[in-house]
Design a protein around this motif. Structure first.
Motif, PDB file in Angstrom:
ATOM      1  N   GLY A 181      11.721  -5.178 -63.785  1.00  0.00           N
ATOM      2  CA  GLY A 181      12.362  -4.509 -64.165  1.00  0.00           C
ATOM      3  C   GLY A 181      13.692  -4.232 -64.851  1.00  0.00           C
ATOM      4  O   GLY A 181      14.235  -4.840 -63.444  1.00  0.00           O
ATOM      5  N   LEU A 182      13.557  -2.935 -64.931  1.00  0.00           N
ATOM      6  CA  LEU A 182      15.388  -2.191 -65.237  1.00  0.00           C
ATOM      7  C   LEU A 182      15.472  -2.713 -63.326  1.00  0.00           C
ATOM      8  O   LEU A 182      16.888  -2.399 -63.972  1.00  0.00           O
ATOM      9  CB  LEU A 182      15.010  -0.898 -65.952  1.00  0.00           C
ATOM     10  CG  LEU A 182      15.049  -1.627 -67.568  1.00  0.00           C
ATOM     11  CD1 LEU A 182      15.120  -0.027 -68.429  1.00  0.00           C
ATOM     12  CD2 LEU A 182      16.149  -2.409 -68.089  1.00  0.00           C
ATOM     13  N   SER A 193       9.438  -2.404 -67.835  1.00  0.00           N
ATOM     14  CA  SER A 193      10.479  -1.980 -68.686  1.00  0.00           C
ATOM     15  C   SER A 193      10.449  -2.503 -70.044  1.00  0.00           C
ATOM     16  O   SER A 193      11.641  -1.468 -70.816  1.00  0.00           O
ATOM     17  CB  SER A 193      11.960  -1.833 -67.627  1.00  0.00           C
ATOM     18  OG  SER A 193      12.131  -1.707 -67.131  1.00  0.00           O
ATOM     19  N   ALA A 196       9.334   0.402 -73.403  1.00  0.00           N
ATOM     20  CA  ALA A 196      10.467   1.314 -73.802  1.00  0.00           C
ATOM     21  C   ALA A 196      11.059   2.707 -74.137  1.00  0.00           C
ATOM     22  O   ALA A 196      11.572   0.246 -75.171  1.00  0.00           O
ATOM     23  CB  ALA A 196      11.496   1.917 -72.054  1.00  0.00           C
ATOM     24  N   GLY A 245      13.876   0.155 -74.597  1.00  0.00           N
ATOM     25  CA  GLY A 245      13.832  -0.904 -73.236  1.00  0.00           C
ATOM     26  C   GLY A 245      13.749  -2.287 -73.460  1.00  0.00           C
ATOM     27  O   GLY A 245      14.156  -2.800 -72.578  1.00  0.00           O
ATOM     28  N   LEU A 302      16.191  -4.649 -70.750  1.00  0.00           N
ATOM     29  CA  LEU A 302      15.782  -5.381 -70.722  1.00  0.00           C
ATOM     30  C   LEU A 302      15.946  -6.738 -70.348  1.00  0.00           C
ATOM     31  O   LEU A 302      17.090  -7.625 -69.844  1.00  0.00           O
ATOM     32  CB  LEU A 302      14.223  -4.576 -70.183  1.00  0.00           C
ATOM     33  CG  LEU A 302      14.111  -5.854 -69.004  1.00  0.00           C
ATOM     34  CD1 LEU A 302      14.363  -6.163 -67.735  1.00  0.00           C
ATOM     35  CD2 LEU A 302      12.331  -6.680 -68.542  1.00  0.00           C
ATOM     36  N   GLY A 353       7.650  -0.693 -59.572  1.00  0.00           N
ATOM     37  CA  GLY A 353       7.374   0.726 -61.240  1.00  0.00           C
ATOM     38  C   GLY A 353       6.443   1.561 -61.121  1.00  0.00           C
ATOM     39  O   GLY A 353       6.200   1.754 -59.866  1.00  0.00           O
ATOM     40  N   TYR A 384       3.622   8.440 -66.811  1.00  0.00           N
ATOM     41  CA  TYR A 384       5.346   8.068 -66.046  1.00  0.00           C
ATOM     42  C   TYR A 384       4.997   8.846 -64.341  1.00  0.00           C
ATOM     43  O   TYR A 384       4.132  10.031 -64.267  1.00  0.00           O
ATOM     44  CB  TYR A 384       6.811   8.723 -66.516  1.00  0.00           C
ATOM     45  CG  TYR A 384       7.922   8.704 -65.337  1.00  0.00           C
ATOM     46  CD1 TYR A 384       8.736   7.305 -65.854  1.00  0.00           C
ATOM     47  CD2 TYR A 384       7.972   9.406 -64.748  1.00  0.00           C
ATOM     48  CE1 TYR A 384       9.310   7.217 -64.763  1.00  0.00           C
ATOM     49  CE2 TYR A 384       9.063   9.337 -64.062  1.00  0.00           C
ATOM     50  CZ  TYR A 384       9.329   8.420 -63.582  1.00  0.00           C
ATOM     51  OH  TYR A 384      10.601   7.269 -63.136  1.00  0.00           O
ATOM     52  N   GLY A 403      13.859   2.768 -58.912  1.00  0.00           N
ATOM     53  CA  GLY A 403      13.754   2.854 -60.237  1.00  0.00           C
ATOM     54  C   GLY A 403      12.073   3.985 -60.482  1.00  0.00           C
ATOM     55  O   GLY A 403      12.165   4.687 -59.120  1.00  0.00           O
ATOM     56  N   GLU A 404      10.804   3.497 -61.225  1.00  0.00           N
ATOM     57  CA  GLU A 404       9.860   4.861 -61.129  1.00  0.00           C
ATOM     58  C   GLU A 404       8.965   4.153 -60.146  1.00  0.00           C
ATOM     59  O   GLU A 404       8.669   5.425 -59.548  1.00  0.00           O
ATOM     60  CB  GLU A 404       9.134   4.252 -62.375  1.00  0.00           C
ATOM     61  CG  GLU A 404       7.957   5.142 -62.161  1.00  0.00           C
ATOM     62  CD  GLU A 404       7.288   4.878 -63.564  1.00  0.00           C
ATOM     63  OE1 GLU A 404       7.900   4.445 -64.816  1.00  0.00           O
ATOM     64  OE2 GLU A 404       6.481   5.760 -64.123  1.00  0.00           O
ATOM     65  N   LEU A 450      14.962   4.893 -67.357  1.00  0.00           N
ATOM     66  CA  LEU A 450      16.228   4.030 -67.604  1.00  0.00           C
ATOM     67  C   LEU A 450      16.933   3.950 -66.981  1.00  0.00           C
ATOM     68  O   LEU A 450      17.491   3.248 -66.591  1.00  0.00           O
ATOM     69  CB  LEU A 450      16.190   3.438 -69.489  1.00  0.00           C
ATOM     70  CG  LEU A 450      14.756   3.397 -69.793  1.00  0.00           C
ATOM     71  CD1 LEU A 450      15.151   2.819 -71.536  1.00  0.00           C
ATOM     72  CD2 LEU A 450      13.973   2.001 -69.747  1.00  0.00           C
ATOM     73  N   GLY A 484      16.704   3.871 -63.579  1.00  0.00           N
ATOM     74  CA  GLY A 484      16.837   2.133 -63.538  1.00  0.00           C
ATOM     75  C   GLY A 484      17.714   1.302 -63.066  1.00  0.00           C
ATOM     76  O   GLY A 484      18.138   0.945 -62.140  1.00  0.00           O
TER      77      GLY A 484
END
Ligand SMILES: Cc1cc2nc3c(=O)[nH]c(=O)nc-3n(C[C@H](O)[C@H](O)[C@H](O)COP(=O)(O)OP(=O)(O)OC[C@H]3O[C@@H](n4cnc5c(N)ncnc54)[C@H](O)[C@@H]3O)c2cc1C
Ligand code: SF4
Ligand code: FES
Lengths: 659, 253
Positions: A41-42, A72, A75, A162, A166, A226, A424, A446-447, A463, A466
């Motif tokens: 992801g990001l 991502s 988003a 997003g 990405l 994530g 989230y 990231g998340e 974002l 990340g």
């Protein structure tokens, strides 16, 4: 025993100092060092691309068929950066301060300051990659506002920010793949972290097409996998989002921090029936221009357009005049729940409030007329509406279309119905300032990590985090670790640690397949989600959490006796993939409830009914809870908690107020 | 919106893996709410198949919001089904009525081999991007984001092309299995921005060469791609691509 390794020095100098003094790896040695990046992801794509550019040998993994499809991509609203292009008083400090306050004083100052500091570089990098951000007529970048903030610092690409970010990171990644610095493994799922003497040395993956297990060595392993919002079954996350990678790491020794911190997003399309498989977000950016209201009369059954202005309760504007519709998410969500619980909800379920664009359409329509040198007073109402709708369409068109496709209602004509939904997770694997977990050589970005957002994340900051982690933080911090790794030979994957890890994965898959029960994975997931939402959701209390813990244990037992997984191991088998993920959620859910029970205060997204002010706002207990709750896995239903004290050297924590 | 329930017949392509031959199978689903999404209807059917001890129907999906590009069903002869500018996951059951028979197949193209049932392999698209679908800028090299103003109309046109979700419906819709709409979207996204200028020529040549190598067919301008694209990517980008290609071919060497 938890050392966050925060550099000394003043807040503004910590990161500069760190970068100036961290160890480096010379180019010839970089080519010999292997880095595993799980998740693209990001956070993961930016990390893998950047490390590839630096010359490391990178292996990257994702479970989708292409890195471009990571969650991502979904988003919508935007990405923050302290550019101060609007000249409205923004600065690194203000972004830092807003994030600390937005997180209800439960995040680390040093990390958050670094995030603010690198935020501007992210925008520059993305523009250079060809990310088509929204622009003004003068050709410069445009900004919008997000919740919990009084400046305009959010960069965006319509409602698809997003996606565009990405794609930028994905293209950088694909470029490294073509240059041979990164090897990409699509449709591969990481199912175990391999450790030796407390140090990460690789991973075990499963090829989701053939079911084959593989061993991969790495001098360092980066988890960029994530968030875990899908533990609630219904959330705004993509269907595949899961906790498995982080959970395996947790069981292999990585501590899990603040698992109970969940963000419930105020503006999502409400649940329409039992068949519902996921919930759809209506971006926070809509609160820039939309007004939220419910009827003043309880149980009012009139159509929204038939209710005159004076009979509407714009409850956010009423309760929070300073921030109005742009209060932070936790505050907006609770306010919506309060109105619905009190009997003012709308729609057939009465679990919804209105998000209304009528005044925005009128306002924009008038501006358009003025732009053309005319007096709006002389224009017809129809003309104003047509022009206003045009402006709203340009700003939010894709979101309005999405709403219409799902509900069958036209949001340009009638107010949208919205309700809060899980969105989230601020909690995640504990990491130090270098983003390393409690397992040496195992990083989390990231998340998936817990850093930066405290107990509540501000919009457009995920974002930012990340990409900050992947482009600008990890390249330095992982180098600082790998500089010493050059003395260690690569460990062959025939090593017994790999052998044992693969066996563990294999055994578990076999056990799952051999249960041959009667109930589908989906049914267990739904039941878990209901327990979590009812008892560990927007409002939590001691009794409910205690019940939830018992219910989850019971459900887990049932799962391992009665789950039915069709098909075979060595084939494309999405039900088997899902079963492994739900089994992990069934363990995580218990820890979330334990953490929520333990944190006997309200802060940010964590609202304990026992701890509120007279006006129903979250009431913190700083003396007892100004810490990160960090959990070490000891065995089934058995964890030990350690505290990382949060020291506020610059900001003075106060009762958060958005009035 | 009126809600209603319906009973439907589904004719679905089943194929165990890339090596076996597939076939259509009939399924009946009952009490399907018009509020459900098309994939939720498949969820209901799969739940039943699992309970009955059958193998559920494999299909790709993830975001279910029309943005990841993962979902890919060929519904009643049209990729992503009957709605204009829409993905499979965003198709809702109010598009159908009681008693309908719906035919569901995977994307069909030699460059997208079937993995199982409705799931296909679209990694050819990634390889086309690898051939040049990027701007070569390493992290840390960027100048200030506002150093270079970009005409808003150009930026908007670039964004309109960049909206492509890489789903492959354009290929599935095309009788030649051409990937020109996908390719033109990427080439245009980057060519319309000043940042994309330095590699403009090599990019288009390399990406077209890779597309040919992957075995995608040629474009005969039937317009089926544009008509089916969930992001309504305009066929005018193909003209732009041809232009870029011609100019690049004439001026390199
Ligand atoms: C609908 C929606 C809208 C949002 N809008 C915004 C916004 O406007 N602004 C904002 O700042 N934030 C927004 N967010 C939040 C933000 O999108 C996410 O927090 C962020 O994108 C997460 O990025 P990530 O790289 O950490 O993880 P993800 O993008 O979730 O990527 C995870 C990656 O890990 C891989 N993976 C996971 N597990 C495994 C495994 N076991 N093995 C192999 N691979 C694995 C996946 O394949 C994927 O590549 C939004 C979130 C949602 C749900
Ligand atoms: S051009 Fe349209 S149909 Fe083709 S891949 Fe892109 S979004 Fe899908
Ligand atoms: S599932 Fe993501 S576009 Fe359909």
């Amino acid at each position: 025993m938890l050392d966050a390794k925060i550099p000394s020095g003043s807040l503004e100098n910590k990161w500069k100092e760190y970068k100036g003094h961290c160890k480096l790896v010379n180019p010839a040695n970089k080519r010999k060092l292997e880095v595993i990046v799980v998740g693209t992801g990001l956070a993961g794509a930016s990390a893998a691309a950047t490390l590839g550019e630096l010359g490391y040998k990178v292996k990257a993994f994702c479970f989708q068929d292409s890195p471009r499809r990571a969650h991502s991509i979904a988003a919508q609203g935007g990405i923050n950066a302290a550019k101060n292009y609007q000249n409205d008083g923004d600065s690194d400090y203000r972004l830092f301060y807003d994030t600390i306050k937005g997180g209800d004083y439960r995040s680390r100052e040093a990390n958050v300051y670094r995030l603010a500091e690198v935020s501007a570089n992210i925008i520059d990098q993305c523009v250079a990659q060809g990310v088509p951000f929204a622009r003004e007529y003068g050709g410069l970048l445009s900004n919008r506002s997000f919740g919990g903030v009084q400046v305009q610092r959010t960069f965006y690409a319509a409602g698809q920010t997003g996606q565009q970010l990405l794609i930028g990171a994905y293209q950088a990644l694909e470029r490294q793949i073509s240059l041979g610095t990164v090897t990409m493994y699509n449709r591969h799922e990481m199912l175990e972290v391999v450790t030796e003497n407390g140090k990460a040395i690789g991973i075990i993956t499963r090829d989701l097409i053939t079911g084959k297990l593989d061993r991969h060595f790495g001098n360092a392993v980066l988890l960029c996998t994530g968030g875990y919002g899908n533990v609630f079954y219904l959330s705004t996350n993509a269907m595949g989002s899961n906790v498995t990678a982080a959970w395996k790491a947790h069981k292999a020794g990585a501590f899990f921090a603040n698992p109970c911190y969940t963000q419930i997003h105020p503006t999502c399309i409400p649940v329409s029936g039992d068949h519902q498989s996921k919930l759809t977000l209506m971006s926070e950016s809509l609160r820039n221009d939309g007004r939220i209201w419910v009827p003043k009369k309880k149980g009012d059954t009139r159509k929204p357009n038939e209710i005159p202005h004076e009979e509407r309760d714009y409850y956010l504007e009423r309760r929070y005049p300073a921030f109005g519709n742009l209060v932070p998410r936790d505050v907006a969500s609770r306010a919506a729940k309060e109105r619905c619980d009190a009997g003012y909800g709308v729609g057939s379920s009465k679990q919804a409030v209105y998000l209304d664009y009528a005044s925005a359409i009128e306002r924009y329509g008038k501006i358009e007329i003025t732009k053309h040198g005319r007096n709006p007073e002389e224009a017809s109402k129809e003309e104003i509406t047509v022009l206003g709708k045009g402006v709203v369409k340009e700003k939010y068109g894709n979101l309005f279309d999405m709403y219409e496709k799902i509900t069958g209602e036209n949001p340009y004509e009638t107010p949208m119905r919205i309700y809060p939904a899980v969105h989230y997770t601020m909690g995640g694997l504990w990491v130090d300032y270098e983003l390393m977990t409690t397992v040496k050589g195992l990083y989390c970005l990231g998340e998936a990590n817990f850093s930066d957002h405290g107990a509540n994340r501000l919009g457009a900051s995920a974002l930012m985090q990340g990409l900050a982690d992947g482009y600008f933080v990890i390249p330095y911090t992982v180098g600082n670790y790998l500089a010493d790794e050059i003395y260690n030979k690569p460990i062959p994957t025939s090593h017994e640690a790999f052998e044992a890890a693969e066996k563990k994965v294999n055994d578990r898959i076999n056990t799952l397949m051999n249960i041959k029960g009667k109930t589908s994975v989906e049914k267990f997931h739904k039941r878990l989600g209901k327990i979590m939402w009812d008892k560990c959701g927007m409002a939590r209390n001691e009794k409910g959490l205690q019940e939830a813990i018992v219910e989850i244990q019971q459900l887990r037992k049932e799962f391992w006796q009665d789950v039915r997984i069709p098909g075979e191991i060595n084939e494309f088998n999405p039900e088997l993939d899902k079963a492994g993920r739900v089994a992990d959620f069934l363990e995580l859910g218990e820890l979330m409830c334990i953490d929520a029970l333990n944190r006997n205060e309200s802060c940010g997204g964590h609202f304990r009914e026992e701890s509120q002010t007279e006006e129903g706002e979250a009431l913190r207990h700083d003396a007892e809870f100004m810490h990160v709750a960090t959990w070490e896995f000891k065995g089934e239903s058995n964890w030990t908690m350690y505290k990382e004290a949060l020291n506020y050297e610059v900001v003075k924590p106060t009762q958060r107020s958005y009035k | 919106m009126e809600h209603y329930n319906m009973n439907l017949n589904l004719k679905v392509w089943r194929q165990k893996n890339s090596k076996t031959k597939g076939e259509f199978k009939m399924y009946r689903v009952e009490n399907i709410s018009s509020e459900m999404s098309f994939l939720e209807m498949f969820d209901v059917l799969n739940e039943r198949l699992i309970e009955e001890g059958d193998d559920p129907i494999a299909f790709d999906h993830d975001c279910r919001e029309g943005i990841c590009g993962m979902c890919s069903m060929y519904i009643d002869g049209k990729p992503h089904g009957p709605w204009q500018g829409n993905t499979t996951c965003q198709l809702h059951m109010r598009a159908f009525k009681d008693g309908d028979t719906i035919v569901v197949e995977p994307w069909r193209a030699n460059s997208f081999p079937v993995i199982k049932d409705l799931v296909v392999d679209r990694t050819a698209f990634d390889r086309i991007i690898q051939a040049g679908g990027y701007i070569s800028v390493n992290t840390g090299n960027a100048v200030d984001g506002n150093a270079l103003p970009i005409n808003k109309n150009m930026a908007d046109a670039s964004f309109a092309a960049a909206m492509c979700i890489g789903c492959g419906a354009c290929v599935a819709a095309c009788k030649n299995s051409s990937a020109m709409l996908f390719l033109s979207a990427k080439v245009s996204h980057l060519a319309l921005l000043p940042q994309g200028e330095p590699e403009r020529k090599s990019r288009v040549l390399d990406m077209v060469a890779q597309m040919d190598k992957e075995g995608f067919g040629s474009c005969t301008n039937t317009g089926a791609c544009e008509a089916t694209c969930p992001k309504e990517i305009s066929i005018s980008y193909i003209a732009k691509l041809n232009n870029e290609y011609l100019c690049a071919g004439l001026t390199t060497e």
